[in-house]
Design a protein around this motif. Structure first.
Motif, PDB file in Angstrom:
ATOM      1  N   GLU A 145      43.701 -30.529  67.645  1.00 42.16           N
ATOM      2  CA  GLU A 145      44.317 -29.363  68.289  1.00 42.16           C
ATOM      3  C   GLU A 145      45.522 -29.792  69.122  1.00 42.16           C
ATOM      4  O   GLU A 145      45.562 -30.899  69.659  1.00 42.16           O
TER       5      GLU A 145
ATOM      6  N   VAL B 121      38.474 -24.056  66.932  1.00 43.35           N
ATOM      7  CA  VAL B 121      39.309 -25.251  66.741  1.00 43.35           C
ATOM      8  C   VAL B 121      39.169 -25.712  65.295  1.00 43.35           C
ATOM      9  O   VAL B 121      38.063 -25.738  64.738  1.00 43.35           O
ATOM     10  N   THR B 122      40.286 -26.083  64.687  1.00 41.21           N
ATOM     11  CA  THR B 122      40.259 -26.558  63.305  1.00 41.21           C
ATOM     12  C   THR B 122      39.382 -27.817  63.209  1.00 41.21           C
ATOM     13  O   THR B 122      39.709 -28.859  63.794  1.00 41.21           O
TER      14      THR B 122
ATOM     15  N   SER C  29      38.051 -32.901  64.622  1.00 39.04           N
ATOM     16  CA  SER C  29      38.887 -31.712  64.856  1.00 39.04           C
ATOM     17  C   SER C  29      40.231 -32.167  65.407  1.00 39.04           C
ATOM     18  O   SER C  29      40.366 -33.281  65.916  1.00 39.04           O
TER      19      SER C  29
END
Length: 360
Positions: A278, A258-259, A276
């Motif tokens: 998403e 996940v970014t 994060s």
């Protein structure tokens, strides 16, 4: 017969104060007082009555049904002692009343912040109300920071700002190798009755006065902030391992794909906070990630007890004093994009409702 010497107003006031303080439970008529002071002439009796009236006005004594007695309610107080460099010290009563002046000669060696018991003195005309410390109930602190001045067979600790009335006397056997000019932490080991100076021993030498590191440590010691870790805490930190077992990975949710990006600045001391984002079927999910120090600091361990004692990290101008030694969680429980770390994660179901954070 030769007539007795006439008492001055000052002398008679002193004798009246002594009469009431030494007989605090007794009540006196004017005849009793005249007899005790030897007031046999009309002028002396008039002067005595004038002084009694002033003492009643000053709440030193009280009168009821023609009988005078010590005003015990207002005579003895307990409170916090406040010391000032100019010697105009004071006692702040526990009941929240106004502070009362305590001159240096009436301070009985009380130190700043001590809880004391004090006696209210007779108020002098055109003077502030004063009190005299009669007992130190509880010392505010036992350790003091200052500069050592070493003589042949003894030494003194000169405290910062010289706010304390007397330097701390240190027998040479208690110097711990300190020399003149060293900044040291000294613990009081004795408060001899009637002695001018308390007796202490050096418990730590911080370094030479004026050096940056020494002065920073002195600031911390002055405010009872820890500037070093106990040996058992450092030993526990050295034993920590950054290795994460497969079993530990299996019991956690994996966010490595996940970014995620840190919210700490590039020059931060550690990277332990991240967020994060998403795209999920119901909208966007914002994750808040915090380094999971609890994985490394187990309940009741030396590291846990030390962190509980410190409560928080302390930030000075040129350094940070973390709750835990730098070799522990700051190295192994940080959140960095380039490494695999353990975190405690919270999320909200929609970016627009970031304040509605629930555990995931």
């Amino acid at each position: 017969r030769r007539a007795a010497r006439r008492l001055t107003q000052k002398e008679m006031t002193a004798q009246l104060e002594t009469l009431f303080t030494e007989n605090s439970e007794q009540k006196f008529s004017t005849r009793d007082i005249f007899s005790a002071l030897g007031c046999s002439t009309h002028p002396q009796r008039v002067l005595c009555c004038d002084i009694l009236e002033d003492m009643v006005d000053a709440d030193v004594i009280t009168v009821k049904d023609g009988l005078y007695s010590l005003c015990l309610k207002n005579q003895v107080i307990e409170g916090r002692f406040v010391r000032k460099p100019n010697g105009h010290n004071s006692v702040v009563p526990d009941d929240g009343g106004k502070s009362i002046l305590v001159t240096e000669r009436n301070s009985a060696g009380a130190m700043n912040g001590d809880r004391v018991r004090a006696t209210i003195l007779a108020r002098r005309k055109k003077h502030a109300r004063e009190a005299q410390v009669t007992e130190v109930l509880k010392r505010a602190r036992e350790t003091f920071v200052g500069r050592l001045h070493v003589e042949k067979n003894y030494a003194f600790l000169e405290t910062a700002g010289r706010i304390y009335s007397n330097d701390i006397f240190i027998p040479k056997a208690n110097l711990k190798g300190g020399v003149t000019g060293d900044k040291a932490v000294v613990k009081i080991i004795e408060w001899p009755d009637g002695a001018k100076n308390p007796v202490g021993k050096v418990i730590d030498i911080l370094g030479r006065t004026g050096e940056n590191n020494t002065e920073m440590h002195a600031i911390l010691a002055e405010f009872n902030l820890p500037y070093s870790y106990p040996k058992n805490v450092e030993a526990a930190a050295d034993k920590l391992s950054a290795d994460i077992t497969p079993e530990e990975v299996a019991r956690r949710e994996d966010f490595r794909n996940v970014t995620t990006f840190t919210i700490d600045p590039h020059d931060a001391k550690d990277f332990d906070d991240a967020v994060s984002i998403e795209d999920i079927p119901s909208g966007w999910r914002l994750g808040v990630h915090i380094a999971d120090v609890s994985h490394y600091v187990t309940d009741g361990s030396p590291l846990d007890r030390e962190a509980f004692k410190r409560a928080t990290s302390v930030y000075l101008l040129d350094r940070v004093l973390p709750m835990l030694p730098e070799v522990s969680p700051d190295d192994v429980a940080v959140v960095e994009l380039s490494s695999f770390q353990l975190i405690s994660m919270h999320s909200s179901p929609n970016v627009a409702v970031v304040t509605n954070v629930t555990p995931n």
